[in-house]
Design a protein around this motif. Sequence first.
Motif, PDB file in Angstrom:
ATOM      1  N   PRO A  44       0.830  -1.109  -0.213  1.00 49.02           N
ATOM      2  CA  PRO A  44      -0.029  -0.046  -0.046  1.00 49.02           C
ATOM      3  C   PRO A  44       0.813   1.204   0.222  1.00 49.02           C
ATOM      4  CG  PRO A  44      -0.866  -1.457   1.385  1.00 49.02           C
ATOM      5  CD  PRO A  44       0.535  -2.224   1.110  1.00 49.02           C
ATOM      6  N   THR A  45       0.488   2.261  -0.715  1.00 43.56           N
ATOM      7  CA  THR A  45       0.909   3.593  -0.933  1.00 43.56           C
ATOM      8  C   THR A  45       2.220   3.427  -1.850  1.00 43.56           C
ATOM      9  OG1 THR A  45       2.509   3.769   1.181  1.00 43.56           O
ATOM     10  CG2 THR A  45       0.162   4.369   1.260  1.00 43.56           C
ATOM     11  N   ASP A  46       2.867   2.345  -2.355  1.00 44.07           N
ATOM     12  CA  ASP A  46       3.605   2.228  -3.374  1.00 44.07           C
ATOM     13  C   ASP A  46       3.182   2.992  -4.608  1.00 44.07           C
ATOM     14  OD1 ASP A  46       5.940   0.701  -2.170  1.00 44.07           O
ATOM     15  OD2 ASP A  46       5.242  -1.108  -3.079  1.00 44.07           O
ATOM     16  N   GLN A  47       4.107   3.749  -5.425  1.00 40.46           N
ATOM     17  CA  GLN A  47       3.387   4.374  -6.805  1.00 40.46           C
ATOM     18  C   GLN A  47       3.878   3.544  -7.840  1.00 40.46           C
ATOM     19  OE1 GLN A  47       5.279   8.464  -6.991  1.00 40.46           O
ATOM     20  NE2 GLN A  47       3.647   9.055  -8.398  1.00 40.46           N
ATOM     21  N   VAL A  48       3.012   3.658  -8.597  1.00 34.42           N
ATOM     22  CA  VAL A  48       3.343   2.891  -9.831  1.00 34.42           C
ATOM     23  C   VAL A  48       2.759   3.697 -11.083  1.00 34.42           C
ATOM     24  CG1 VAL A  48       3.293   0.611  -8.631  1.00 34.42           C
ATOM     25  CG2 VAL A  48       1.298   1.427  -9.728  1.00 34.42           C
ATOM     26  N   THR A  49       3.256   3.188 -12.261  1.00 30.40           N
ATOM     27  CA  THR A  49       2.895   3.556 -13.634  1.00 30.40           C
ATOM     28  C   THR A  49       2.238   2.100 -14.201  1.00 30.40           C
ATOM     29  OG1 THR A  49       3.792   5.512 -13.802  1.00 30.40           O
ATOM     30  CG2 THR A  49       3.235   4.548 -15.745  1.00 30.40           C
ATOM     31  N   VAL A  50       1.108   2.240 -14.877  1.00 34.57           N
ATOM     32  CA  VAL A  50       0.558   1.148 -15.698  1.00 34.57           C
ATOM     33  C   VAL A  50       0.237   1.903 -17.285  1.00 34.57           C
ATOM     34  CG1 VAL A  50      -1.453  -0.404 -16.171  1.00 34.57           C
ATOM     35  CG2 VAL A  50      -0.772   0.121 -13.881  1.00 34.57           C
ATOM     36  N   GLU A  51       0.986   1.024 -18.020  1.00 36.56           N
ATOM     37  CA  GLU A  51       1.102   1.417 -19.398  1.00 36.56           C
ATOM     38  C   GLU A  51       0.420   0.281 -20.253  1.00 36.56           C
ATOM     39  OE1 GLU A  51       4.664   4.458 -20.174  1.00 36.56           O
ATOM     40  OE2 GLU A  51       5.258   2.519 -19.279  1.00 36.56           O
ATOM     41  N   VAL A  52      -0.262   0.779 -21.394  1.00 34.88           N
ATOM     42  CA  VAL A  52      -0.936  -0.368 -22.308  1.00 34.88           C
ATOM     43  C   VAL A  52      -0.507  -0.052 -23.401  1.00 34.88           C
ATOM     44  CG1 VAL A  52      -3.014  -1.546 -23.377  1.00 34.88           C
ATOM     45  CG2 VAL A  52      -2.943  -0.835 -20.697  1.00 34.88           C
ATOM     46  N   PHE A  53       0.414  -0.597 -24.191  1.00 33.58           N
ATOM     47  CA  PHE A  53       1.185  -0.354 -25.432  1.00 33.58           C
ATOM     48  C   PHE A  53       0.135  -0.162 -26.483  1.00 33.58           C
ATOM     49  CE2 PHE A  53       3.170  -1.260 -29.506  1.00 33.58           C
ATOM     50  CZ  PHE A  53       4.210  -0.391 -29.546  1.00 33.58           C
ATOM     51  N   GLY A  54       0.262   1.201 -27.255  1.00 37.17           N
ATOM     52  CA  GLY A  54      -0.618   1.498 -28.250  1.00 37.17           C
ATOM     53  C   GLY A  54      -1.980   2.126 -27.695  1.00 37.17           C
ATOM     54  N   GLU A  55      -2.158   2.267 -26.408  1.00 36.18           N
ATOM     55  CA  GLU A  55      -3.423   2.818 -25.904  1.00 36.18           C
ATOM     56  C   GLU A  55      -2.952   3.774 -24.786  1.00 36.18           C
ATOM     57  OE1 GLU A  55      -6.293   1.900 -26.751  1.00 36.18           O
ATOM     58  OE2 GLU A  55      -5.682   0.198 -27.952  1.00 36.18           O
ATOM     59  N   VAL A  94      -7.543  -7.156 -27.075  1.00 39.27           N
ATOM     60  CA  VAL A  94      -7.076  -8.586 -27.625  1.00 39.27           C
ATOM     61  C   VAL A  94      -5.729  -8.320 -27.362  1.00 39.27           C
ATOM     62  CG1 VAL A  94      -7.217  -9.802 -29.599  1.00 39.27           C
ATOM     63  CG2 VAL A  94      -9.308  -8.499 -29.237  1.00 39.27           C
ATOM     64  N   ASN A  95      -5.287  -9.373 -26.774  1.00 36.15           N
ATOM     65  CA  ASN A  95      -3.663  -9.626 -26.453  1.00 36.15           C
ATOM     66  C   ASN A  95      -2.971  -8.395 -26.124  1.00 36.15           C
ATOM     67  OD1 ASN A  95      -3.887 -12.295 -27.245  1.00 36.15           O
ATOM     68  ND2 ASN A  95      -3.659 -11.730 -29.608  1.00 36.15           N
ATOM     69  N   PRO A  96      -3.335  -7.608 -25.341  1.00 40.30           N
ATOM     70  CA  PRO A  96      -2.998  -6.152 -24.699  1.00 40.30           C
ATOM     71  C   PRO A  96      -1.411  -6.563 -24.237  1.00 40.30           C
ATOM     72  CG  PRO A  96      -4.441  -7.197 -23.026  1.00 40.30           C
ATOM     73  CD  PRO A  96      -4.515  -7.886 -24.156  1.00 40.30           C
ATOM     74  N   LYS A  97      -0.851  -5.602 -24.352  1.00 35.57           N
ATOM     75  CA  LYS A  97       0.693  -5.628 -23.832  1.00 35.57           C
ATOM     76  C   LYS A  97       0.768  -4.490 -22.914  1.00 35.57           C
ATOM     77  CE  LYS A  97       3.124  -7.519 -28.335  1.00 35.57           C
ATOM     78  NZ  LYS A  97       1.541  -7.767 -28.454  1.00 35.57           N
ATOM     79  N   ILE A  98       1.007  -5.018 -21.548  1.00 39.65           N
ATOM     80  CA  ILE A  98       1.033  -4.019 -20.463  1.00 39.65           C
ATOM     81  C   ILE A  98       2.344  -4.258 -19.727  1.00 39.65           C
ATOM     82  CG2 ILE A  98      -0.064  -3.879 -18.278  1.00 39.65           C
ATOM     83  CD1 ILE A  98      -2.446  -4.899 -19.516  1.00 39.65           C
ATOM     84  N   ASN A  99       2.488  -3.044 -19.289  1.00 37.06           N
ATOM     85  CA  ASN A  99       3.965  -2.636 -18.571  1.00 37.06           C
ATOM     86  C   ASN A  99       3.518  -1.978 -17.026  1.00 37.06           C
ATOM     87  OD1 ASN A  99       6.771  -2.659 -17.998  1.00 37.06           O
ATOM     88  ND2 ASN A  99       6.770  -0.621 -18.300  1.00 37.06           N
ATOM     89  N   VAL A 100       4.101  -2.377 -16.016  1.00 38.67           N
ATOM     90  CA  VAL A 100       4.097  -1.927 -14.661  1.00 38.67           C
ATOM     91  C   VAL A 100       5.100  -1.513 -14.298  1.00 38.67           C
ATOM     92  CG1 VAL A 100       2.992  -2.384 -12.431  1.00 38.67           C
ATOM     93  CG2 VAL A 100       1.911  -3.257 -14.152  1.00 38.67           C
ATOM     94  N   THR A 101       5.445  -0.126 -13.873  1.00 36.38           N
ATOM     95  CA  THR A 101       6.593   0.139 -13.460  1.00 36.38           C
ATOM     96  C   THR A 101       6.430   0.973 -12.003  1.00 36.38           C
ATOM     97  OG1 THR A 101       7.384   0.840 -15.772  1.00 36.38           O
ATOM     98  CG2 THR A 101       8.447   1.864 -13.914  1.00 36.38           C
ATOM     99  N   LEU A 102       7.445   0.489 -10.942  1.00 29.20           N
ATOM    100  CA  LEU A 102       7.316   0.853  -9.751  1.00 29.20           C
ATOM    101  C   LEU A 102       8.173   2.436  -9.912  1.00 29.20           C
ATOM    102  CD1 LEU A 102       7.037   0.529  -6.470  1.00 29.20           C
ATOM    103  CD2 LEU A 102       9.028  -0.273  -6.474  1.00 29.20           C
TER     104      LEU A 102
END
Length: 223
Positions: free
Chosen positions: A63-74, A121-129
């Motif tokens: 809890p309270t970690d800061q993250v970024t969620v990216e979906v390639f092409g979106e 469909v087949n999303p490419k996702i990246n989660v960065t701390l």
Amino acid sequence: MRAGTEGWLAIALALSLPGFMLAQTMPGTAASQPAATSTSRAVASAPASAGGVSAPAGYILSPTDQVTVEVFGEDDLRTSGRLNPEGNLSVPLLGSIHLAGLTLTQAVSKLTELYSRDYLVNPKINVTLLSYAKRRFSILGQVNKPGSIEMPDSSPEGIDLLEAIALAGGYTRIASPERITVRRQSASGDQVFKVNAKRFTKGKGGGFLVEPGDTINVGESIF
């Protein structure tokens, strides 16, 4: 007649130029240039990964970690934020998703599955701390700056006792490094460690690891 001869000479000269021959024999070269330029633009416009901290292998989100969620092409699905105290993050389309207790790889797998169900469909996702949750320890007694102190971002899992003393301004004149106690809360109850810091040499290893939530008490010398 002379004009006709000059015309034929001009044509013969043009035919002998390398540039003319290149244009005639390689018609595809000019056409291929726009395609190469287009490819370069596509690569350059690909979203860059957000800069984050270097998380230890297998780091588990808290809890309270800061993250970024990216979906390639979106790009419109990109989001950054801190997990709330319950360990949830608000994610576009999905709502509040519980990520605490997962590694970054597990978080990617969970979000990929959720997006795949109904939206992509087949999303490419990246989660960065981006940054760690604010982890603190307390230090009391014979130090120059007693109180609650944040763990350095570079050491989220704990720091050496001597580094903790340094962050608190060092020992007072009447401190007794051999009379230090560390209180730690655990699932099985409180633990109390008695530590003789005189036996430790900073930077040489073999010290005592102070963990987030610990309370350190530096005793006073007995004259």
